[in-house]
Design a protein around this motif. Structure first.
Motif, PDB file in Angstrom:
ATOM      1  N   ALA A   5      57.224 -44.775 -14.231  1.00  0.00           N
ATOM      2  CA  ALA A   5      56.404 -43.773 -14.921  1.00  0.00           C
ATOM      3  C   ALA A   5      54.926 -44.130 -14.787  1.00  0.00           C
ATOM      4  O   ALA A   5      54.090 -43.277 -14.482  1.00  0.00           O
ATOM      5  N   SER A   6      54.608 -45.388 -15.000  1.00  0.00           N
ATOM      6  CA  SER A   6      53.207 -45.827 -14.928  1.00  0.00           C
ATOM      7  C   SER A   6      52.610 -45.625 -13.544  1.00  0.00           C
ATOM      8  O   SER A   6      51.496 -45.107 -13.416  1.00  0.00           O
ATOM      9  N   THR A   7      53.335 -46.023 -12.506  1.00  0.00           N
ATOM     10  CA  THR A   7      52.772 -45.907 -11.160  1.00  0.00           C
ATOM     11  C   THR A   7      52.628 -44.450 -10.745  1.00  0.00           C
ATOM     12  O   THR A   7      51.632 -44.080 -10.124  1.00  0.00           O
ATOM     13  N   ARG A   8      53.589 -43.632 -11.118  1.00  0.00           N
ATOM     14  CA  ARG A   8      53.466 -42.210 -10.789  1.00  0.00           C
ATOM     15  C   ARG A   8      52.286 -41.582 -11.533  1.00  0.00           C
ATOM     16  O   ARG A   8      51.570 -40.748 -10.986  1.00  0.00           O
ATOM     17  N   LEU A   9      52.083 -42.002 -12.770  1.00  0.00           N
ATOM     18  CA  LEU A   9      50.923 -41.509 -13.514  1.00  0.00           C
ATOM     19  C   LEU A   9      49.621 -41.959 -12.873  1.00  0.00           C
ATOM     20  O   LEU A   9      48.659 -41.178 -12.805  1.00  0.00           O
ATOM     21  N   GLU A  10      49.573 -43.197 -12.393  1.00  0.00           N
ATOM     22  CA  GLU A  10      48.372 -43.660 -11.694  1.00  0.00           C
ATOM     23  C   GLU A  10      48.059 -42.736 -10.518  1.00  0.00           C
ATOM     24  O   GLU A  10      46.902 -42.352 -10.306  1.00  0.00           O
ATOM     25  N   GLY A  11      49.084 -42.386  -9.748  1.00  0.00           N
ATOM     26  CA  GLY A  11      48.887 -41.502  -8.607  1.00  0.00           C
ATOM     27  C   GLY A  11      48.475 -40.101  -9.013  1.00  0.00           C
ATOM     28  O   GLY A  11      47.540 -39.524  -8.448  1.00  0.00           O
ATOM     29  N   LEU A  12      49.170 -39.532  -9.994  1.00  0.00           N
ATOM     30  CA  LEU A  12      48.840 -38.178 -10.442  1.00  0.00           C
ATOM     31  C   LEU A  12      47.429 -38.093 -11.010  1.00  0.00           C
ATOM     32  O   LEU A  12      46.693 -37.136 -10.740  1.00  0.00           O
ATOM     33  N   LEU A  13      47.054 -39.088 -11.782  1.00  0.00           N
ATOM     34  CA  LEU A  13      45.703 -39.089 -12.363  1.00  0.00           C
ATOM     35  C   LEU A  13      44.641 -39.220 -11.279  1.00  0.00           C
ATOM     36  O   LEU A  13      43.586 -38.585 -11.359  1.00  0.00           O
ATOM     37  N   ALA A  14      44.918 -40.015 -10.250  1.00  0.00           N
ATOM     38  CA  ALA A  14      43.984 -40.114  -9.123  1.00  0.00           C
ATOM     39  C   ALA A  14      43.857 -38.761  -8.435  1.00  0.00           C
ATOM     40  O   ALA A  14      42.758 -38.331  -8.076  1.00  0.00           O
ATOM     41  N   ALA A  15      44.986 -38.066  -8.261  1.00  0.00           N
ATOM     42  CA  ALA A  15      44.965 -36.765  -7.588  1.00  0.00           C
ATOM     43  C   ALA A  15      44.137 -35.742  -8.359  1.00  0.00           C
ATOM     44  O   ALA A  15      43.486 -34.880  -7.758  1.00  0.00           O
ATOM     45  N   LEU A  16      44.158 -35.832  -9.679  1.00  0.00           N
ATOM     46  CA  LEU A  16      43.357 -34.888 -10.469  1.00  0.00           C
ATOM     47  C   LEU A  16      41.864 -35.028 -10.200  1.00  0.00           C
ATOM     48  O   LEU A  16      41.101 -34.098 -10.480  1.00  0.00           O
ATOM     49  N   THR A  17      41.438 -36.141  -9.646  1.00  0.00           N
ATOM     50  CA  THR A  17      40.013 -36.326  -9.341  1.00  0.00           C
ATOM     51  C   THR A  17      39.597 -35.618  -8.055  1.00  0.00           C
ATOM     52  O   THR A  17      38.404 -35.458  -7.816  1.00  0.00           O
ATOM     53  N   PHE A  18      40.579 -35.201  -7.234  1.00  0.00           N
ATOM     54  CA  PHE A  18      40.185 -34.600  -5.954  1.00  0.00           C
ATOM     55  C   PHE A  18      40.939 -33.337  -5.564  1.00  0.00           C
ATOM     56  O   PHE A  18      40.549 -32.682  -4.599  1.00  0.00           O
ATOM     57  N   LEU A  19      41.998 -32.968  -6.270  1.00  0.00           N
ATOM     58  CA  LEU A  19      42.698 -31.734  -5.890  1.00  0.00           C
ATOM     59  C   LEU A  19      41.742 -30.555  -6.018  1.00  0.00           C
ATOM     60  O   LEU A  19      41.143 -30.358  -7.081  1.00  0.00           O
ATOM     61  N   PRO A  20      41.590 -29.772  -4.960  1.00  0.00           N
ATOM     62  CA  PRO A  20      40.634 -28.660  -5.000  1.00  0.00           C
ATOM     63  C   PRO A  20      41.080 -27.530  -5.928  1.00  0.00           C
ATOM     64  O   PRO A  20      42.249 -27.414  -6.289  1.00  0.00           O
ATOM     65  N   ALA A  21      40.138 -26.699  -6.283  1.00  0.00           N
ATOM     66  CA  ALA A  21      40.362 -25.602  -7.233  1.00  0.00           C
ATOM     67  C   ALA A  21      41.449 -24.645  -6.764  1.00  0.00           C
ATOM     68  O   ALA A  21      42.142 -24.053  -7.597  1.00  0.00           O
ATOM     69  N   GLU A  22      41.628 -24.491  -5.461  1.00  0.00           N
ATOM     70  CA  GLU A  22      42.657 -23.546  -4.993  1.00  0.00           C
ATOM     71  C   GLU A  22      44.072 -24.009  -5.334  1.00  0.00           C
ATOM     72  O   GLU A  22      45.019 -23.252  -5.212  1.00  0.00           O
ATOM     73  N   HIS A  23      44.197 -25.228  -5.788  1.00  0.00           N
ATOM     74  CA  HIS A  23      45.495 -25.749  -6.239  1.00  0.00           C
ATOM     75  C   HIS A  23      45.539 -25.798  -7.769  1.00  0.00           C
ATOM     76  O   HIS A  23      46.068 -26.736  -8.353  1.00  0.00           O
ATOM     77  N   ASP A  24      44.996 -24.754  -8.401  1.00  0.00           N
ATOM     78  CA  ASP A  24      44.880 -24.753  -9.857  1.00  0.00           C
ATOM     79  C   ASP A  24      46.233 -24.788 -10.564  1.00  0.00           C
ATOM     80  O   ASP A  24      46.368 -25.433 -11.606  1.00  0.00           O
TER      81      ASP A  24
END
Length: 168
Positions: A67-86
């Motif tokens: 759970a922790s490692t997946r959250l680390e990845g998901l939280l990192a992705a929130l810093t760069f996923l573009p707006a078209e992937h809202d």
């Protein structure tokens, strides 16, 4: 795709520098892979369960480090996923909230191991108490990597949400 939180963490660090790269369409390729990673992770989260202790986990056995490692990845992705992937951003945001709740419930709150993160969140219902999922004799084990990954995810979340608050 096979889950790889390291790929999401690396993408967050690489994307600000892709203009220096000569590989064609590298930004789009990194984003496309990140989207696949996020979709895979979000789909594996446990949200339909009779066991409230495992709600928000990413494995039926209630282990905290996945759970922790997946959250680390998901939280990192929130810093760069573009707006078209809202829509994906909304799913990832919801998944991180549930995952963080899972970790907070798993964290030891009192006694000599206060603040520790056990290997797994134990089952809480009679139906799962005798199952193979709850037979992990190491469930109450605390190791530094369990604690480290959970703290990393929690710190990332705090920093991300503080940045969002400041931007409002």
């Amino acid at each position: 795709v096979e889950v790889d939180h390291w790929a999401l963490l690396a993408s967050a660090r690489l994307l600000p520098h892709v203009e220096k790269c000569s590989i064609p369409n590298i930004r789009e390729r990194l984003i496309a892979h990140a989207v696949q990673q996020c979709e895979t992770i979000v789909r594996t989260q446990i949200v339909n369960t009779d066991n409230p202790a495992r709600f928000g986990a990413f494995h039926a056995d209630g282990r905290t480090t996945p759970a922790s490692t997946r959250l680390e990845g998901l939280l990192a992705a929130l810093t760069f996923l573009p707006a078209e992937h809202d829509i994906l951003r909304e799913w990832v945001t919801a998944a991180t909230g549930c995952g963080l709740e899972f970790l907070l419930h798993a964290q030891i709150r009192q006694g000599p191991h206060r603040g520790g993160m056990p290997r797994a969140m134990p089952a809480t219902t009679d139906e799962t108490a005798d199952s193979d999922m709850n037979s992990d004799r190491r469930a109450s084990e605390i190791r530094i990597d369990y604690v480290q990954h959970a703290l990393s995810a929690m710190i990332q979340a705090r920093e991300l949400y503080q940045l969002e608050e400041a931007a409002r």
